[in-house]
Design an enzyme around this catalytic site. Structure first.
Site, PDB file in Angstrom:
ATOM      1  N   LEU A  40      45.212 108.708 -33.215  1.00  0.00           N
ATOM      2  CA  LEU A  40      45.456 107.274 -33.317  1.00  0.00           C
ATOM      3  C   LEU A  40      44.303 106.460 -32.737  1.00  0.00           C
ATOM      4  CD1 LEU A  40      47.159 104.779 -33.891  1.00  0.00           C
ATOM      5  CD2 LEU A  40      48.422 105.217 -31.775  1.00  0.00           C
ATOM      6  N   TRP A  66      51.975 114.761 -32.758  1.00  0.00           N
ATOM      7  CA  TRP A  66      53.051 115.422 -32.032  1.00  0.00           C
ATOM      8  C   TRP A  66      53.954 114.433 -31.310  1.00  0.00           C
ATOM      9  CZ3 TRP A  66      52.330 120.899 -29.736  1.00  0.00           C
ATOM     10  CH2 TRP A  66      51.671 121.709 -30.653  1.00  0.00           C
ATOM     11  N   ALA A  67      53.527 113.171 -31.197  1.00  0.00           N
ATOM     12  CA  ALA A  67      54.304 112.187 -30.443  1.00  0.00           C
ATOM     13  C   ALA A  67      55.614 111.887 -31.168  1.00  0.00           C
ATOM     14  CB  ALA A  67      53.489 110.906 -30.275  1.00  0.00           C
ATOM     15  N   GLN A  68      56.717 111.960 -30.443  1.00  0.00           N
ATOM     16  CA  GLN A  68      58.022 111.763 -31.053  1.00  0.00           C
ATOM     17  C   GLN A  68      58.591 110.372 -30.796  1.00  0.00           C
ATOM     18  OE1 GLN A  68      60.417 114.930 -29.434  1.00  0.00           O
ATOM     19  NE2 GLN A  68      59.487 116.515 -30.700  1.00  0.00           N
ATOM     20  N   GLY A  69      58.524 109.923 -29.537  1.00  0.00           N
ATOM     21  CA  GLY A  69      59.292 108.759 -29.122  1.00  0.00           C
ATOM     22  C   GLY A  69      58.983 107.473 -29.856  1.00  0.00           C
ATOM     23  N   GLY A  70      57.801 106.879 -29.619  1.00  0.00           N
ATOM     24  CA  GLY A  70      57.486 105.631 -30.280  1.00  0.00           C
ATOM     25  C   GLY A  70      56.368 104.884 -29.592  1.00  0.00           C
ATOM     26  N   GLU A 126      63.602 103.901 -23.668  1.00  0.00           N
ATOM     27  CA  GLU A 126      63.241 105.162 -23.031  1.00  0.00           C
ATOM     28  C   GLU A 126      63.237 104.977 -21.520  1.00  0.00           C
ATOM     29  OE1 GLU A 126      60.538 107.177 -26.564  1.00  0.00           O
ATOM     30  OE2 GLU A 126      59.519 106.264 -24.850  1.00  0.00           O
ATOM     31  N   ASP A 128      37.683 117.636 -23.950  1.00  0.00           N
ATOM     32  CA  ASP A 128      36.276 117.636 -24.385  1.00  0.00           C
ATOM     33  C   ASP A 128      35.550 116.343 -24.030  1.00  0.00           C
ATOM     34  OD1 ASP A 128      36.984 120.080 -25.553  1.00  0.00           O
ATOM     35  OD2 ASP A 128      37.434 119.152 -27.478  1.00  0.00           O
ATOM     36  N   HIS A 133      55.940 116.425 -18.727  1.00  0.00           N
ATOM     37  CA  HIS A 133      57.115 115.912 -19.426  1.00  0.00           C
ATOM     38  C   HIS A 133      58.328 116.700 -18.971  1.00  0.00           C
ATOM     39  CE1 HIS A 133      59.845 114.533 -22.514  1.00  0.00           C
ATOM     40  NE2 HIS A 133      58.960 113.642 -22.875  1.00  0.00           N
ATOM     41  N   ARG A 157      59.297 109.547 -15.647  1.00  0.00           N
ATOM     42  CA  ARG A 157      59.096 110.969 -15.920  1.00  0.00           C
ATOM     43  C   ARG A 157      58.749 111.794 -14.678  1.00  0.00           C
ATOM     44  NH1 ARG A 157      55.575 110.559 -21.540  1.00  0.00           N
ATOM     45  NH2 ARG A 157      57.332 110.066 -22.907  1.00  0.00           N
ATOM     46  N   HIS A 170      51.938 117.380 -19.968  1.00  0.00           N
ATOM     47  CA  HIS A 170      52.139 116.527 -21.131  1.00  0.00           C
ATOM     48  C   HIS A 170      51.066 115.472 -21.341  1.00  0.00           C
ATOM     49  CE1 HIS A 170      54.303 114.358 -24.226  1.00  0.00           C
ATOM     50  NE2 HIS A 170      54.347 113.256 -23.491  1.00  0.00           N
ATOM     51  N   ARG A 208      52.459 107.534 -16.188  1.00  0.00           N
ATOM     52  CA  ARG A 208      52.529 106.719 -17.402  1.00  0.00           C
ATOM     53  C   ARG A 208      53.965 106.383 -17.774  1.00  0.00           C
ATOM     54  NH1 ARG A 208      53.382 107.852 -22.840  1.00  0.00           N
ATOM     55  NH2 ARG A 208      53.261 110.104 -22.551  1.00  0.00           N
TER      56      ARG A 208
END
Length: 560
Positions: A26, A57-61, A128, A231, A252, A312, A373, A408
């Site tokens: 992104l 791979w990000a699920q939440g939003g 969340e 990297d 996570h 978290r 995570h 975060r």
């Protein structure tokens, strides 16, 4: 800046030097699309396939301050609370203020967010952990994949964006490579490995943007894809840039515990909708199963009044504590009371994947454990993505902007990518292009092909297990010192290997991982308190005043 793909707003300039963006998630695609929309050619490097990376791979939003019950002040306050006193308020406010236009831009790119005719912008918003209200725009439980697919389609169709799959950056080209005493510090391009051709190419650039993600693969257990080897952070550090807050690695709380699926994330949004954490019944938990609690009792209320909706770091530490206390391999995440229809509608990816593994989440809880995570620190940048080295920018998880502090807040990461990606592109366009010096070709005349690749895999496994055992959720000074000693020995072996053999993707990733592992440990040793994601048994208290951990080091000598 206008949305990418609008031909009425684009001005092509074939003679312009390209901007090289390292990373096709992104952050990288946002920068690339904004640049291309203004006529700037862009080369985007992806070291694996274009579809791989943490974004997908990000699920939440993604956070959007959109609702009538929400405000910038509320979002800033939640970000600060989660960040445990180390959030830069100016950064948090800037990103929160630009969240509506970030969501609008993504919608304009064709991202299929879950709709709600009654919701702001016609979007369904979820909640969340750590958020006071519903402010998370999402595409069911596969938001990252939906965003990535939409932006990748845009980039693939744009004539000014060149996407290079299976190309990996080796190192930034700086003034030390020019071997000129009068050359000012600057980034002139990048050496990049064409993995299929096994050839290192010299890529001159108007600017280089690091969008390489975090360092999750430093740890044995992680929710991150294989691309997360730090990297960009390692390259920037070698080039003399500052890094900050590397001790704050977010674990996570809920990664699926299953032998066939070691990296499947169970989104925080599931707890946001009411799923609860439970201990295993009977056994080491010491309590019998009952009709009311067939899978064992809840425990989060014993650790925080917000229970499962705590930030978290608190939830991960609570799970780690309960697992060690009761001698169990995992805890349960129970969503059975939400009902099958609700789970299939709102969490279809999790429902389907768990069902493939023999877990019906509508009828039985999900076994979960914490896993590495998110990297809350990274390359120090300003709000335009500018790093310390002129011509070098960084965006996304590879950076430290001050947004995440010591922990975060959920779904702030995707927002940061879009907001800073946009300002980064604007900064590059506003900076006059300068004449590029002739850049030396990559020199491998004195190296040979490696005949024992097993050395790389052995060192990789040792490093990741070392970090998991000694630099995990709970730390001690003695463990950190032991980890640093072993990392220094590994560094010596890897540096010698790198100096004598031709580069491969595995070797480059290992070199970057050991660099980042050392930065994590050194940062953790500097912080004599427990705060956010960094918990030390030797310094269990939180200091009344604290500051970011900033590491500074000059670039190393040597051109290879």
């Amino acid at each position: 800046m206008h949305p990418a793909g609008d031909p009425m707003q684009e001005q092509t300039s074939e003679a312009a030097a390209p901007v090289v963006v390292i990373g096709a998630g992104l952050a990288g695609l946002t920068v690339a699309l904004h640049l291309a929309a203004q006529g700037q050619p862009v080369i985007v490097l992806a070291k694996r396939s274009l579809g791989e990376g943490a974004t997908a791979w990000a699920q939440g939003g993604i956070v959007g301050v959109l609702g009538s019950d929400d405000s910038v002040e509320s979002h800033v306050r939640d970000t600060q609370d989660a960040g445990a006193g180390l959030v830069d308020e100016h950064t948090a406010r800037f990103i929160a203020e630009h969240s509506p236009e970030a969501i609008e831009w993504l919608v304009a790119q064709g991202v299929p967010f879950s709709p709600d005719p009654q919701g702001p912008l016609g979007l369904h918003l979820t909640r969340e952990g750590g958020h006071a209200v519903r402010r998370i725009a999402h595409a069911a439980d596969a938001t990252g994949r939906a965003i990535h697919n939409a932006l990748l389609a845009r980039a693939s169709a744009h004539p000014l964006v060149t996407l290079k799959a299976r190309w990996m950056a080796v190192d930034l080209i700086t003034e030390r490579h020019l071997k000129r005493a009068d050359a000012p510090p600057s980034c002139h391009g990048v050496y990049a490995l064409d993995i299929d051709a096994q050839r290192v190419e010299t890529l001159p650039a108007r600017a280089v943007v690091l969008a390489t993600g975090g360092v999750g693969k430093t740890y044995r257990y992680t929710t991150n894809p294989d691309t997360a080897t730090g990297d960009g952070i390692a390259m920037a550090w070698r080039a003399g840039c500052r890094v900050a807050n590397m001790e704050f690695i977010q674990f996570h709380p809920t990664c699926l515990y299953h032998p066939q699926e070691r990296s499947f994330l169970i989104t925080e949004a599931l707890r946001g909708e009411g799923a609860v954490l439970r201990l295993p019944a009977n056994g080491s938990a010491g309590r019998e199963a009952t009709a009311e609690e067939p899978w064992g009792p809840r425990f989060m209320a014993d650790h925080d009044p917000r229970a499962e909706l705590a930030p978290r770091d608190i939830v991960a530490r609570a799970i780690d504590f309960e697992m060690k206390k009761h001698g169990v391999d995992h805890v349960w995440l129970d969503a059975t009371h939400l009902g099958e229809a609700f789970l299939k509608e709102h969490f279809p990816t999790i429902h389907a994947r768990c069902l493939q593994l023999g877990i019906d989440i509508a009828r039985q809880p999900i076994p979960v454990v914490p896993a590495a995570h998110y990297t809350c620190g990274g390359v120090v940048t300003d709000l335009a993505g500018r790093a310390d080295l002129p011509g070098l920018y960084a965006v996304g998880e590879a950076t430290y902007t001050g947004l995440h502090g010591a922990n975060r807040l959920a779904s702030n990461s995707l927002l940061e990518c879009v907001v800073i990606g946009r300002t980064c592109a604007a900064s590059i366009l506003d900076t006059p292009a300068t004449e590029r010096p002739a850049l030396p070709a990559w020199d491998e005349s004195l190296v040979e092909s490696a005949d024992e690749q097993v050395v790389i895999s052995h060192n990789w496994d040792e490093l990741r297990l070392l970090m998991w055992n000694y630099v995990g959720i709970v730390r001690t000074t003695k463990r950190l010192e032991r980890a640093l000693h072993r990392i220094e020995l590994l560094r010596g072996e890897i540096d010698e290997y790198y100096a004598n053999f031709r580069v491969t993707r595995d070797l480059l990733e290992l070199r970057n991982l050991v660099e980042c592992a050392e930065l994590i440990v050194r940062s953790a040793l500097v912080r004599h308190e427990s705060r956010g994601l960094h918990f030390s048994r030797d310094f269990p208290h939180t200091l009344p005043v604290s500051f970011p951990t900033v590491l500074t080091r000059p670039a190393r000598s040597g051109a290879r």
